[in-house]
Design a protein around this motif. Structure first.
Motif, mmCIF file in Angstrom:
data_model
loop_
_atom_site.group_PDB
_atom_site.id
_atom_site.type_symbol
_atom_site.label_atom_id
_atom_site.label_comp_id
_atom_site.label_asym_id
_atom_site.label_seq_id
_atom_site.Cartn_x
_atom_site.Cartn_y
_atom_site.Cartn_z
ATOM 1 N N UNK A 8 0.821 -1.197 0.000
ATOM 2 C CA UNK A 8 0.000 0.000 0.000
ATOM 3 C C UNK A 8 0.859 1.252 0.000
ATOM 4 N N UNK A 9 2.013 1.230 0.654
ATOM 5 C CA UNK A 9 2.915 2.376 0.658
ATOM 6 C C UNK A 9 3.388 2.646 -0.772
ATOM 7 N N UNK A 10 3.781 1.611 -1.471
ATOM 8 C CA UNK A 10 4.272 1.772 -2.839
ATOM 9 C C UNK A 10 3.181 2.305 -3.765
ATOM 10 N N UNK A 11 1.928 2.003 -3.509
ATOM 11 C CA UNK A 11 0.853 2.481 -4.382
ATOM 12 C C UNK A 11 0.708 3.995 -4.322
ATOM 13 N N UNK A 12 1.178 4.626 -3.252
ATOM 14 C CA UNK A 12 1.081 6.082 -3.127
ATOM 15 C C UNK A 12 2.300 6.797 -3.699
ATOM 16 N N UNK A 13 3.357 6.054 -4.015
ATOM 17 C CA UNK A 13 4.584 6.669 -4.496
ATOM 18 C C UNK A 13 4.560 6.890 -6.005
ATOM 19 N N UNK A 14 5.270 7.889 -6.431
ATOM 20 C CA UNK A 14 5.425 8.213 -7.844
ATOM 21 C C UNK A 14 6.494 7.279 -8.407
ATOM 22 N N UNK A 15 6.053 6.183 -9.011
ATOM 23 C CA UNK A 15 6.974 5.173 -9.523
ATOM 24 C C UNK A 15 6.827 5.046 -11.031
ATOM 25 N N UNK A 16 7.960 4.852 -11.689
ATOM 26 C CA UNK A 16 7.983 4.603 -13.123
ATOM 27 C C UNK A 16 8.672 3.260 -13.319
ATOM 28 N N UNK A 17 7.933 2.294 -13.798
ATOM 29 C CA UNK A 17 8.441 0.918 -13.913
ATOM 30 C C UNK A 17 8.951 0.431 -12.555
ATOM 31 N N UNK A 18 8.196 0.736 -11.512
ATOM 32 C CA UNK A 18 8.450 0.332 -10.125
ATOM 33 C C UNK A 18 9.674 1.009 -9.496
ATOM 34 N N UNK A 19 10.207 2.061 -10.127
ATOM 35 C CA UNK A 19 11.383 2.763 -9.618
ATOM 36 C C UNK A 19 11.018 4.209 -9.289
ATOM 37 N N UNK A 20 11.488 4.683 -8.136
ATOM 38 C CA UNK A 20 11.210 6.046 -7.687
ATOM 39 C C UNK A 20 12.119 7.065 -8.380
ATOM 40 N N UNK A 21 11.678 8.288 -8.411
ATOM 41 C CA UNK A 21 12.411 9.463 -8.924
ATOM 42 C C UNK A 21 12.940 9.226 -10.344
ATOM 43 N N UNK A 22 12.191 8.460 -11.133
ATOM 44 C CA UNK A 22 12.554 8.181 -12.522
ATOM 45 C C UNK A 22 13.993 7.663 -12.636
ATOM 46 N N UNK A 23 14.437 6.959 -11.588
ATOM 47 C CA UNK A 23 15.764 6.353 -11.612
ATOM 48 C C UNK A 23 16.881 7.263 -11.141
ATOM 49 N N UNK A 24 16.555 8.447 -10.653
ATOM 50 C CA UNK A 24 17.592 9.348 -10.145
ATOM 51 C C UNK A 24 18.001 8.924 -8.733
ATOM 52 N N UNK A 25 19.224 9.241 -8.382
ATOM 53 C CA UNK A 25 19.840 8.864 -7.112
ATOM 54 C C UNK A 25 19.399 9.836 -6.010
ATOM 55 N N UNK A 26 18.619 9.374 -5.022
ATOM 56 C CA UNK A 26 18.152 10.290 -3.973
ATOM 57 C C UNK A 26 19.274 10.849 -3.099
ATOM 58 N N UNK A 27 20.348 10.112 -2.940
ATOM 59 C CA UNK A 27 21.456 10.562 -2.092
ATOM 60 C C UNK A 27 22.235 11.690 -2.762
ATOM 61 N N UNK A 28 22.367 11.635 -4.075
ATOM 62 C CA UNK A 28 23.137 12.644 -4.813
ATOM 63 C C UNK A 28 22.569 14.053 -4.624
ATOM 64 N N UNK A 29 21.261 14.183 -4.449
ATOM 65 C CA UNK A 29 20.680 15.509 -4.222
ATOM 66 C C UNK A 29 21.312 16.173 -2.995
ATOM 67 N N UNK A 30 21.670 15.363 -2.020
ATOM 68 C CA UNK A 30 22.250 15.877 -0.776
ATOM 69 C C UNK A 30 23.769 16.003 -0.859
ATOM 70 N N UNK A 31 24.427 14.999 -1.423
ATOM 71 C CA UNK A 31 25.891 14.970 -1.412
ATOM 72 C C UNK A 31 26.512 15.753 -2.562
ATOM 73 N N UNK A 32 25.863 15.743 -3.733
ATOM 74 C CA UNK A 32 26.405 16.441 -4.890
ATOM 75 C C UNK A 32 25.622 17.711 -5.211
#
Length: 152
Positions: free
Chosen positions: A22-46
């Motif tokens: 049910x959690x995954x059903x609320x997420x913005x997923x494209x082919x079952x992957x979040x953020x269109x495949x972008x790295x969530x950590x890079x937003x913070x570190x890079x």
């Protein structure tokens, strides 16, 4: 006694599995992957949007993320809630302004108070600019709307 433990274990796994689904059903997923495949950590570190790779994938409570490096994947695994986007990866402005799930442009983002916010940006409509004009109010509304939508 062992039969009772087994029944409790099966019940726990079933409930946990349903929560993840049910959690995954609320997420913005494209082919079952979040953020269109972008790295969530890079937003913070890079401090920029960096495309992740399927070879560095990790799943947190039913939501899969791609990472640009093994180090970023490991950082995420240690503390996923520090890196996951707010509002299930949907447009923060739309969530605040009218409580809707709207697609995002992964390259239009803001890190605020250690949290990642993503925004729609297409057809001459960069919602990050609108968000910045009334951030405090929109954030309060978005938080409340997301709780209603996601049950979280």
């Amino acid at each position: 006694m062992n039969k009772q433990i087994l029944i409790l274990l099966i019940a726990f796994i079933s409930v946990t599995g349903l929560a993840q689904t049910s959690r995954a059903t609320h997420f913005n997923l494209e082919k079952k992957v979040a953020i269109q495949g972008y790295d969530p950590v890079a937003y913070f570190t890079q401090k920029k949007a960096v495309k992740g790779k399927a070879t560095f994938a990790s799943t947190n409570e039913g939501v899969t993320y791609y990472f640009s490096s093994q180090a970023n994947k490991e950082a995420f695994v240690k503390n996923p809630s520090s890196y996951e986007p707010q509002y299930g990866g949907w447009c923060a402005f739309a969530m605040g302004d009218y409580g809707e799930k709207v697609e995002i442009n992964p390259e239009t983002f803001k890190v605020l108070d250690g949290k990642l916010y993503l925004f729609y940006n297409a057809y001459f409509n960069n919602t990050l600019k609108s968000w910045n004009k009334d951030e405090v109010n929109l954030k309060k509304k978005a938080d409340a709307n997301w709780k209603k939508i996601s049950g979280q």
